[in-house]
Design a protein around this motif. Structure first.
Motif, short mmCIF file in Angstrom:
data_model
loop_
_atom_site.label_atom_id
_atom_site.label_comp_id
_atom_site.label_asym_id
_atom_site.label_seq_id
_atom_site.Cartn_x
_atom_site.Cartn_y
_atom_site.Cartn_z
N GLY A 1 -3.32 11.23 -4.66
CA GLY A 1 -1.98 11.79 -4.86
C GLY A 1 -1.59 12.77 -3.76
N MET A 2 -2.56 13.19 -2.96
CA MET A 2 -2.27 14.11 -1.84
C MET A 2 -1.87 13.26 -0.65
SD MET A 2 -5.36 16.85 -2.27
CE MET A 2 -5.23 18.24 -3.40
N VAL A 3 -0.64 12.80 -0.70
CA VAL A 3 -0.15 11.80 0.25
C VAL A 3 1.23 12.20 0.75
CG1 VAL A 3 0.85 10.38 -1.61
CG2 VAL A 3 0.16 9.28 0.53
N THR A 4 1.55 11.79 1.96
CA THR A 4 2.88 12.08 2.47
C THR A 4 3.31 10.96 3.43
OG1 THR A 4 4.29 13.80 3.43
CG2 THR A 4 2.13 13.50 4.44
N LYS B 1 0.84 -1.21 0.00
CA LYS B 1 0.00 0.00 0.00
C LYS B 1 0.87 1.25 0.00
CE LYS B 1 -4.23 1.82 0.45
NZ LYS B 1 -5.21 1.25 1.36
N ASP B 2 1.95 1.19 0.77
CA ASP B 2 2.86 2.34 0.83
C ASP B 2 3.58 2.54 -0.52
OD1 ASP B 2 2.30 2.78 3.64
OD2 ASP B 2 3.45 0.95 3.99
N MET B 3 3.91 1.42 -1.17
CA MET B 3 4.59 1.50 -2.47
C MET B 3 3.70 2.19 -3.49
SD MET B 3 6.09 -2.39 -2.54
CE MET B 3 6.84 -2.39 -4.17
N ILE B 4 2.43 1.78 -3.54
CA ILE B 4 1.56 2.34 -4.58
C ILE B 4 1.17 3.78 -4.24
CG2 ILE B 4 -0.63 1.35 -3.66
CD1 ILE B 4 0.35 1.75 -7.37
N LEU B 5 0.97 4.08 -2.95
CA LEU B 5 0.66 5.47 -2.58
C LEU B 5 1.85 6.37 -2.90
CD1 LEU B 5 -1.33 5.08 0.77
CD2 LEU B 5 -2.20 6.00 -1.40
N LYS B 6 3.05 5.86 -2.64
CA LYS B 6 4.26 6.63 -2.95
C LYS B 6 4.32 6.93 -4.45
CE LYS B 6 8.36 8.35 -2.19
NZ LYS B 6 8.59 9.44 -1.23
N PHE B 7 4.06 5.90 -5.25
CA PHE B 7 4.09 6.07 -6.71
C PHE B 7 3.06 7.12 -7.16
CE2 PHE B 7 2.05 4.72 -10.77
CZ PHE B 7 3.07 5.09 -11.62
#
Lengths: 210, 466
Positions: free
Chosen positions: B296-299, B180-186
């Motif tokens: 995409g508004m992710v950190t 989940k972190d990989m795809i959110l990062k992408f």
């Protein structure tokens, strides 16, 4: 599908990027087994206050824009869910075309519309027009001081921004989509003309169904 | 020149290219659910058409189903939609996994569960998260209702060929960091439209090391980057998953062995060219949390809520809109954001591995006071599996609600939704305004991060938890 004809209409400027299909048609309105009746629910959460009264600050509630037939928004319009109800809502509200800008992001150009939404539009006679960022900005700027009228000409792939001096913007469109819209073609009918090719393909194709 | 995985699947399914430029692509599997199919079946009925390949068509109900009392749908319109699906399946001879059976579940969970999803196929469904199935090396995409009707009638789709985008995750993930972190990062890097017009192929060491469940989570959210589909080349893990027991629609014995030989040929050729490439260092990825109203508004969980004007790709106005809606102030550390609801489930993170990851954090702990936690297994099979492992007991002991399967609070079409102003740590895929209920505020996270937030009452960096 009705063939798309050149028309002149009022533009409604919706100054938002990444407008998603949940905003266009909220989930509570998807519980229908019909294809009609979605226009009144378009942008429900933005159009109406919690008490159900129209929110005067939302662009579509501006009385001067009554009868608008062209929606102008920012980049990545229609992102999110594949729900075709979003397209039905936009079209049934009375829009015949949506304009949005492509966006330069680093070394890539981000298309104006989300893929599935754009595709769904083409199946419903709703024209999506991708213009350059600065061209869309000109429409937004013009809309700050006056009601903007545009002419949408699909055959010649042009948008005319009417004003003291008309401005003309050209746009690109997928040739198959253009043909479908201009002629008002029914996709299924077109594909079924290729039934023999599909049957021949099926004879030799492996689907691995266990 | 060599071909990519996607090029090979495309070529295998190309029936014909029309003079207009469209290609007729054959569809191997069509998944159908209650919300986007009624108008398509009605279209067939009005034009006197049949379903061309009922045996390649699979239906279930998931979007509308209550997760507490599933047989008692109180909303009359939802009930009508579910009954309409039953009637349509009967009339057109389509196989239905009804709520009365053990094979029902979220359409993208049961496809792999039942062996419907296999490498090298084309799959469609009237749902954008169909991209999930790409984890098997399947070209799988969401379509609208007009296209659902087109596939029902012709078993094909008209398509223009998307471009190839290679995304490599090099190196290994750190402890506590997930798919989940990989795809959110992408998505954070390329933006929610950054992959529009492309099919993504995820590769690299960190992708290879993911389980099939993790790969499904990654491919699931390809659509949140705008991609037509996401793909991962099949490998031994894929074949082992398909061979597991009870996947009744997967080939068996000699047919399976023959299929594997074929599937091994699908991987991208060494000399293939991609239209676009991106390399991400997996070892540098931290747990991700969204702060805005777009995926995409992710950190990073260790970061702060950004200020308007501080991010490329978003105008100051867009960020301000998002912060206002989310009730957040720029500069607030993500770990100081308090939540009052947690949703663990969905086609993104509703599989058995996700429930195990959440249960690991909740075992022997209690949910923070005032926090409501819904655990919704992705399918009835996942539910039964979890119960056989005692996960339901861990969740209930911690103070969570253990529910029946369905889409539930991911899109909140059923009775599970947020009230205005409620703030949710959610393992689902979209944090759009109103997505989980009008006025509801969604933060997307992985299952362990959601479980930890449930216990703490706010976001925490799970890497520092014992």
């Amino acid at each position: 599908m009705e063939p798309f004809k050149t028309f002149r209409g009022i533009a409604a400027p919706l100054d938002r990027a990444n407008v998603d299909t949940d905003q266009i048609i909220a989930k509570q309105f998807l519980k229908s087994i019909k294809r009609t009746g979605f226009g009144e629910s378009l942008f429900n959460d933005w159009r109406f206050l919690p008490d159900g009264k129209p929110d005067a600050s939302f662009v579509l509630n501006d009385p001067k824009l009554k009868g608008a037939s062209i929606l102008v928004a920012r980049n990545n319009f229609g992102c999110g869910s594949s729900r075709e109800h979003a397209v039905w809502a936009v079209a049934q509200y009375g829009f015949k075309a949506v304009i949005a800008p492509s966006m330069v992001n680093g070394d890539s150009v981000v298309p104006a519309f989300a893929d599935i939404f754009r595709n769904n539009c083409s199946k419903n006679g709703l024209l999506t027009v991708e213009l350059k960022s600065e061209e869309v900005q000109q429409i937004f700027d013009a809309a700050k001081t006056a009601v903007v009228e545009l002419t949408m000409d699909l055959v010649n792939q042009k948008v005319v921004l009417h004003g003291a001096a008309d401005k003309t913007f050209s746009f690109q469109i997928d040739s198959a989509v253009k043909e479908r819209l201009v002629k008002g073609l029914d996709d299924i009918g077109t594909t079924l003309q290729e039934s023999a090719s599909i049957s021949a393909f099926e004879q030799k194709h492996e689907t691995y169904l266990g | 020149m060599g071909k990519t995985l996607f090029d090979k699947i495309w070529d295998r399914h190309l029936v014909k290219t029309l003079p207009s430029g469209d290609s007729i692509i054959y569809i191997d599997r069509h998944l159908v659910h209650e919300v986007t199919s009624a108008q398509a079946f009605e279209g067939l009925r009005l034009s006197g058409r049949k379903v061309r390949q009922p045996k390649l068509t699979f239906a279930t109900m998931d979007h509308n189903i209550p997760t507490d009392d599933r047989y008692n749908i109180k909303d009359p319109i939802a009930k009508e939609q579910v009954q309409t699906l039953r009637d349509n399946c009967k009339e057109f001879g389509v196989r239905l996994f009804d709520i009365t059976g053990d094979d029902q579940g979220v359409v993208h969970i049961i496809g792999p569960d039942l062996g419907i999803t296999l490498p090298g196929l084309t799959m469609v469904c009237g749902d954008s998260h169909t991209s999930t199935h790409g984890a098997f090396g399947t070209f799988a995409m969401g379509i609208g209702t007009s296209e659902v009707e087109h596939v029902l009638a012709t078993q094909t789709l008209l398509q223009n060929k998307p471009k190839n985008f290679r995304v490599e995750f090099k190196g290994k993930l750190g402890k506590g960091v997930t798919a989940k972190d990989m795809i959110l990062k992408f998505i954070g890097i390329v933006g929610t439209a950054g992959a529009t017009g492309y099919v993504l192929e995820y590769c690299g060491e960190a992708v290879r090391e993911l389980s099939m469940e993790g790969r499904m989570t990654m491919c699931n959210m390809s659509i949140e980057a705008g991609a037509r589909a996401g793909l991962i080349a099949p490998d031994q893990k894929t074949f082992d998953y398909i061979q597991a027991k009870d996947r009744q629609f997967a080939p068996k014995g000699a047919a399976f062995a023959k299929a594997v030989e074929d599937w091994k040929k699908l991987s991208t050729d060494a000399d293939a060219k991609y239209d676009r490439e991106l390399v991400i260092d997996a070892s540098e990825i931290a747990p991700q949390v969204t702060w805005g109203t777009s995926p995409g508004m992710v950190t990073e969980v260790t970061a702060k809520v950004p200020a308007p004007g501080s991010l490329p790709g978003y105008s100051a106005v867009d960020i301000q809109h998002a912060l206002t809606y989310m009730g957040l102030t720029a500069g607030t550390p993500m770990t100081e954001i308090k939540i009052n609801t947690v949703f663990i489930g969905s086609c993104t993170n509703g599989r058995i591995e996700d429930l195990r990851a959440a249960a690991e954090f909740l075992k022997g702990r209690k949910v923070a006071e005032g926090v409501k936690v819904l655990v919704v297994p992705g399918s009835q099979r996942v539910k039964h599996q979890a119960e056989s492992e005692g996960l339901d007991k861990i969740f209930k002991d911690a103070g969570c609600q253990w529910r029946e399967s369905g889409c539930s609070m991911c899109l909140a079409m059923n009775p599970d939704y947020l009230q205005p102003g409620e703030r949710c740590a959610s393992t689902s895929n979209r944090n759009f305004e109103g997505r989980q209920g009008k006025g509801g505020r969604t933060h997307l996270v992985g299952p362990a991060m959601a479980a930890a937030a449930a216990v703490a009452g706010h976001f925490v960096d799970i890497r520092s938890w014992k």
